[in-house]
Design a protein around this motif. Structure first.
Motif, PDB file in Angstrom:
ATOM      1  N   GLN A  26     138.562 -37.877  -3.904  1.00  0.00           N
ATOM      2  CA  GLN A  26     138.917 -36.518  -4.313  1.00  0.00           C
ATOM      3  C   GLN A  26     139.779 -35.794  -3.282  1.00  0.00           C
ATOM      4  O   GLN A  26     140.386 -34.756  -3.571  1.00  0.00           O
ATOM      5  CB  GLN A  26     137.660 -35.683  -4.593  1.00  0.00           C
ATOM      6  N   ALA A  27     139.858 -36.375  -2.062  1.00  0.00           N
ATOM      7  CA  ALA A  27     140.710 -35.774  -1.029  1.00  0.00           C
ATOM      8  C   ALA A  27     142.134 -36.315  -1.068  1.00  0.00           C
ATOM      9  O   ALA A  27     143.018 -35.782  -0.382  1.00  0.00           O
ATOM     10  CB  ALA A  27     140.111 -36.018   0.355  1.00  0.00           C
ATOM     11  N   HIS A  28     142.367 -37.361  -1.862  1.00  0.00           N
ATOM     12  CA  HIS A  28     143.716 -37.916  -1.925  1.00  0.00           C
ATOM     13  C   HIS A  28     144.713 -36.843  -2.363  1.00  0.00           C
ATOM     14  O   HIS A  28     144.437 -36.046  -3.259  1.00  0.00           O
ATOM     15  CB  HIS A  28     143.760 -39.098  -2.891  1.00  0.00           C
ATOM     16  N   GLY A  29     145.859 -36.851  -1.729  1.00  0.00           N
ATOM     17  CA  GLY A  29     146.884 -35.856  -2.024  1.00  0.00           C
ATOM     18  C   GLY A  29     146.722 -34.550  -1.268  1.00  0.00           C
ATOM     19  O   GLY A  29     147.590 -33.673  -1.364  1.00  0.00           O
ATOM     20  N   THR A  30     145.651 -34.417  -0.505  1.00  0.00           N
ATOM     21  CA  THR A  30     145.440 -33.188   0.272  1.00  0.00           C
ATOM     22  C   THR A  30     146.540 -33.040   1.314  1.00  0.00           C
ATOM     23  O   THR A  30     146.870 -33.982   2.032  1.00  0.00           O
ATOM     24  CB  THR A  30     144.068 -33.224   0.972  1.00  0.00           C
ATOM     25  N   GLU A  31     147.079 -31.838   1.386  1.00  0.00           N
ATOM     26  CA  GLU A  31     148.133 -31.580   2.361  1.00  0.00           C
ATOM     27  C   GLU A  31     147.550 -31.342   3.752  1.00  0.00           C
ATOM     28  O   GLU A  31     146.561 -30.623   3.911  1.00  0.00           O
ATOM     29  CB  GLU A  31     148.967 -30.368   1.947  1.00  0.00           C
ATOM     30  N   VAL A  32     148.178 -31.963   4.742  1.00  0.00           N
ATOM     31  CA  VAL A  32     147.803 -31.802   6.147  1.00  0.00           C
ATOM     32  C   VAL A  32     149.050 -31.373   6.902  1.00  0.00           C
ATOM     33  O   VAL A  32     150.064 -32.073   6.875  1.00  0.00           O
ATOM     34  CB  VAL A  32     147.254 -33.119   6.748  1.00  0.00           C
ATOM     35  N   ILE A 298     150.023 -21.397   7.980  1.00  0.00           N
ATOM     36  CA  ILE A 298     151.207 -21.664   8.793  1.00  0.00           C
ATOM     37  C   ILE A 298     152.345 -20.805   8.264  1.00  0.00           C
ATOM     38  O   ILE A 298     152.662 -20.835   7.068  1.00  0.00           O
ATOM     39  CB  ILE A 298     151.620 -23.153   8.707  1.00  0.00           C
ATOM     40  N   THR A 299     152.957 -20.037   9.163  1.00  0.00           N
ATOM     41  CA  THR A 299     154.119 -19.224   8.791  1.00  0.00           C
ATOM     42  C   THR A 299     155.353 -19.807   9.453  1.00  0.00           C
ATOM     43  O   THR A 299     155.387 -20.017  10.670  1.00  0.00           O
ATOM     44  CB  THR A 299     153.938 -17.767   9.235  1.00  0.00           C
ATOM     45  N   GLU A 300     156.363 -20.088   8.648  1.00  0.00           N
ATOM     46  CA  GLU A 300     157.608 -20.642   9.185  1.00  0.00           C
ATOM     47  C   GLU A 300     158.454 -19.554   9.842  1.00  0.00           C
ATOM     48  O   GLU A 300     158.221 -18.352   9.655  1.00  0.00           O
ATOM     49  CB  GLU A 300     158.414 -21.306   8.066  1.00  0.00           C
ATOM     50  N   PRO A 309     144.001 -27.131   4.730  1.00  0.00           N
ATOM     51  CA  PRO A 309     142.626 -27.284   5.209  1.00  0.00           C
ATOM     52  C   PRO A 309     142.547 -27.787   6.645  1.00  0.00           C
ATOM     53  O   PRO A 309     141.525 -27.624   7.308  1.00  0.00           O
ATOM     54  CB  PRO A 309     142.029 -28.300   4.232  1.00  0.00           C
ATOM     55  N   VAL A 310     143.638 -28.383   7.116  1.00  0.00           N
ATOM     56  CA  VAL A 310     143.617 -28.977   8.456  1.00  0.00           C
ATOM     57  C   VAL A 310     145.049 -29.036   8.997  1.00  0.00           C
ATOM     58  O   VAL A 310     146.011 -29.196   8.237  1.00  0.00           O
ATOM     59  CB  VAL A 310     142.959 -30.378   8.407  1.00  0.00           C
ATOM     60  N   VAL A 311     145.165 -28.898  10.329  1.00  0.00           N
ATOM     61  CA  VAL A 311     146.460 -28.867  11.011  1.00  0.00           C
ATOM     62  C   VAL A 311     146.403 -29.769  12.243  1.00  0.00           C
ATOM     63  O   VAL A 311     145.399 -29.777  12.968  1.00  0.00           O
ATOM     64  CB  VAL A 311     146.822 -27.428  11.447  1.00  0.00           C
ATOM     65  N   GLY A 514     140.047 -37.383  13.743  1.00  0.00           N
ATOM     66  CA  GLY A 514     139.463 -36.068  13.544  1.00  0.00           C
ATOM     67  C   GLY A 514     139.719 -35.509  12.158  1.00  0.00           C
ATOM     68  O   GLY A 514     138.831 -34.918  11.536  1.00  0.00           O
ATOM     69  N   VAL A 515     140.932 -35.699  11.651  1.00  0.00           N
ATOM     70  CA  VAL A 515     141.271 -35.212  10.312  1.00  0.00           C
ATOM     71  C   VAL A 515     140.444 -35.929   9.256  1.00  0.00           C
ATOM     72  O   VAL A 515     139.913 -35.304   8.323  1.00  0.00           O
ATOM     73  CB  VAL A 515     142.778 -35.404  10.042  1.00  0.00           C
ATOM     74  N   VAL A 516     140.335 -37.239   9.392  1.00  0.00           N
ATOM     75  CA  VAL A 516     139.557 -38.025   8.430  1.00  0.00           C
ATOM     76  C   VAL A 516     138.111 -37.514   8.379  1.00  0.00           C
ATOM     77  O   VAL A 516     137.548 -37.291   7.292  1.00  0.00           O
ATOM     78  CB  VAL A 516     139.609 -39.522   8.794  1.00  0.00           C
ATOM     79  N   LYS A 517     137.526 -37.306   9.540  1.00  0.00           N
ATOM     80  CA  LYS A 517     136.144 -36.815   9.586  1.00  0.00           C
ATOM     81  C   LYS A 517     136.054 -35.410   9.009  1.00  0.00           C
ATOM     82  O   LYS A 517     135.101 -35.084   8.271  1.00  0.00           O
ATOM     83  CB  LYS A 517     135.638 -36.835  11.029  1.00  0.00           C
TER      84      LYS A 517
END
Length: 543
Positions: A26-32, A298-300, A309-311, A514-517
């Motif tokens: 269900q996390a597939h396609g999540t933007e990082v 995040i502001t460009e 959800p994660v950076v 860390g992102v995976v966890k």
């Protein structure tokens, strides 16, 4: 480069058939979000894409970061590496990607290396010509012996190298954990000056060691740095066995950007980072903040906002307070101290293209090559000769300098730099008209003048061990409050081996773990990641 602070075998981790882990379907396609398109950012994005996540890379300049390759005007095939240009074979995590991308490498022409046909060491106006180390006067052998004795007597060099060679993590940690509290507040110069070998040899030997050094040349610009920084380099042979990437170092991050790996989760065959970004990364980041829904906003630079959800932030850590308006509550106060106390080395290079590798001409009077790879105490400090073959234009790196030596060039134009460098070289090679061989405009860089870098790379000062420990271990966020989770730091300055591309790779892999966890995933049981072994073999605490 099995680092003594955390002797985790990243090369074995990368090569394991089980892969680096997985996230729930269900996390597939999540933007990082990935801030920075240097090597660390590209490695992190590449591995996250393979797991079925969608990296969104932000970059204000160009793909590559400090792996930046420039071409000479009118001769695109003749290149100069402005940043990283030589990579030790011990950096096996780095070469994992070099090999995977099918890039060729070649031995780099360091002083007295196999790729260097001759070397000249010129100190206090006296020149010494050498083809091999055996050709050098006894004085330089005394300097080398004093250095070897100092690291063996004061830092268990031979025992540590053997433990690293066989990956004996228990012995590595026993040796290193005894040295860290004893040496954390010692400078490089203080260490050699206090050694019995250099005391006996005298100041002249220490001075020559600073000018000529070992491996790649003089190390006196590192003298104020922590001796722990230097030991990490020499234990792991980071300053030996260097190779360059054929066609330029920037080819590696560019290849990661364009490569479409097979067998990815979620994404169809043919997907690449480039295709996920429609051909170009997002722009530079102006602000990072926690949104009201708990995500990271995040502001460009020109105002567009995105929520993730994660950076992963891979830019040099200073930029999080100077170029990017980063919400203070995202990091604890001690982490901000570690970020702000980072010490960056200045670095300058100036290249010229020449019509041919004329330095290989033989002087009929001496029987020697008319010019050599040169180490000197003059302004240039180090001059490298880069041969592209007998029938192609060649390149001279007229000067490669650090810290105070680099600052001497900062206010000068490229042409002014070349004129001063040629003047210095004329004192060493009075019968060689180097200028007559120069073709076109020079290429130069001062990394401290680039607002997106403000320095070449980090080098810890005495007493900085605690700061480095905080930065490196930040990827394991189990003990952090919720308000500080989800933003990960990576890049060579977060690693224990700043300035080496292998550190950019390994910290990227830490951030991926860390992102995976963070997204509810895990490592494969048969291939534990860096987070699983951090408590067992990770850096010691001084508090």
């Amino acid at each position: 480069m099995l680092n003594p602070d955390f002797p985790f075998s990243y090369d074995h981790y990368l090569a394991h058939p089980a892969g680096l882990g997985s996230v729930p379907a269900q996390a597939h396609g999540t933007e990082v979000a990935v801030i920075g398109a240097g090597l660390s950012g590209l490695v992190a994005a590449y591995e996250l894409m393979k797991m079925g996540l969608k990296p969104v890379i932000f970059e204000p300049e160009q793909i590559g970061g400090r792996l930046r390759t420039a071409s000479f005007p009118g001769a695109p095939e003749v290149t100069a590496d402005l940043g990283g240009m030589r990579f030790p074979v011990s950096g096996r995590a780095f070469y994992h990607y070099v090999d995977q991308m099918g890039l060729a490498s070649e031995e780099f022409p360091n002083p007295l290396s196999g790729a260097t046909s001759s070397t000249v060491i010129e100190l206090t106006g006296e020149s010494h010509y050498a083809v091999t180390e055996a050709d050098l006067p006894e004085f330089f052998h005394e300097v080398a012996r004093a250095w070897r004795a100092s690291v063996n007597d004061g830092a268990a060099f031979a025992q540590m190298q053997e433990a690293i060679r066989v990956r004996d993590t228990k012995t590595i940690k026993e040796i290193w954990n005894a040295l860290v509290p004893a040496l954390d507040e010692q400078t490089f110069y203080g260490f050699i000056a206090a050694s019995e070998a250099f005391k006996k040899a005298g100041f002249g030997h220490r001075e020559a060691f600073g000018q000529v050094g070992f491996g790649t040349g003089g190390w006196d610009t590192d003298f104020p740095n922590s001796i722990l920084e230097i030991l990490r380099v020499v234990y792991t042979d980071a300053d030996d066995g260097h190779r360059s990437i054929a066609g330029g170092a920037q080819r590696l991050p560019e290849a990661l950007w364009e490569d479409a790996p097979s067998g990815m989760e979620h994404w169809p065959e043919g997907t690449s980072l480039k295709s996920l970004h429609a051909g170009s990364p997002r722009g530079g980041v102006a602000k990072i903040a926690r949104a009201e829904d708990g995500s990271l906003e995040i502001t460009e630079r020109w105002g567009k906002t995105h929520r993730f959800p994660v950076v992963i932030s891979t830019c040099q850590s200073w930029l999080l307070s100077t170029r990017i308006n980063t919400e203070e509550s995202l990091f604890a106060a001690p982490m901000w101290t570690a970020i702000e106390r980072s010490h960056y080395m200045q670095s300058s290079k100036t290249f010229v293209m020449v019509d041919r590798p004329f330095w290989k001409d033989i002087d009929p009077e001496t029987g020697r090559e008319v010019m050599s790879m040169t180490l000197t105490d003059r302004l240039n400090r180090a001059t490298y000769l880069l041969d592209n073959g007998p029938d192609a234009p060649a390149v001279i790196l007229l000067s490669y300098t650090w810290n105070d030596d680099a600052l001497k060039w900062l206010s000068l134009s490229a042409e002014e730099r070349v004129e001063l460098m040629l003047h210095s070289l004329a004192q060493i090679y009075p019968n060689v008209d180097i200028a007559s061989h120069i073709v076109g405009a020079p290429i130069t860089v001062s990394w401290e003048a680039d607002p997106n870098f403000m320095g070449a790379f980090k080098a810890n000062l005495p007493g900085h061990y605690r700061y480095q420990q905080r930065l490196f271990t930040h990827f394991d966020q189990a003990e952090l409050p919720e308000s500080q989770r989800g933003i990960f730091l990576a890049g060579d300055d977060v690693s224990w081996t700043a300035g080496w591309a292998d550190g950019a790779v390994t910290t990227a892999l830490n951030a991926v773990w860390g992102v995976v966890k963070h997204l509810g995933g895990s490592s494969a049981p048969e291939n534990p990641g860096p987070g699983e072994l951090l408590a067992e073999i990770g850096p010691m605490s001084l508090d």
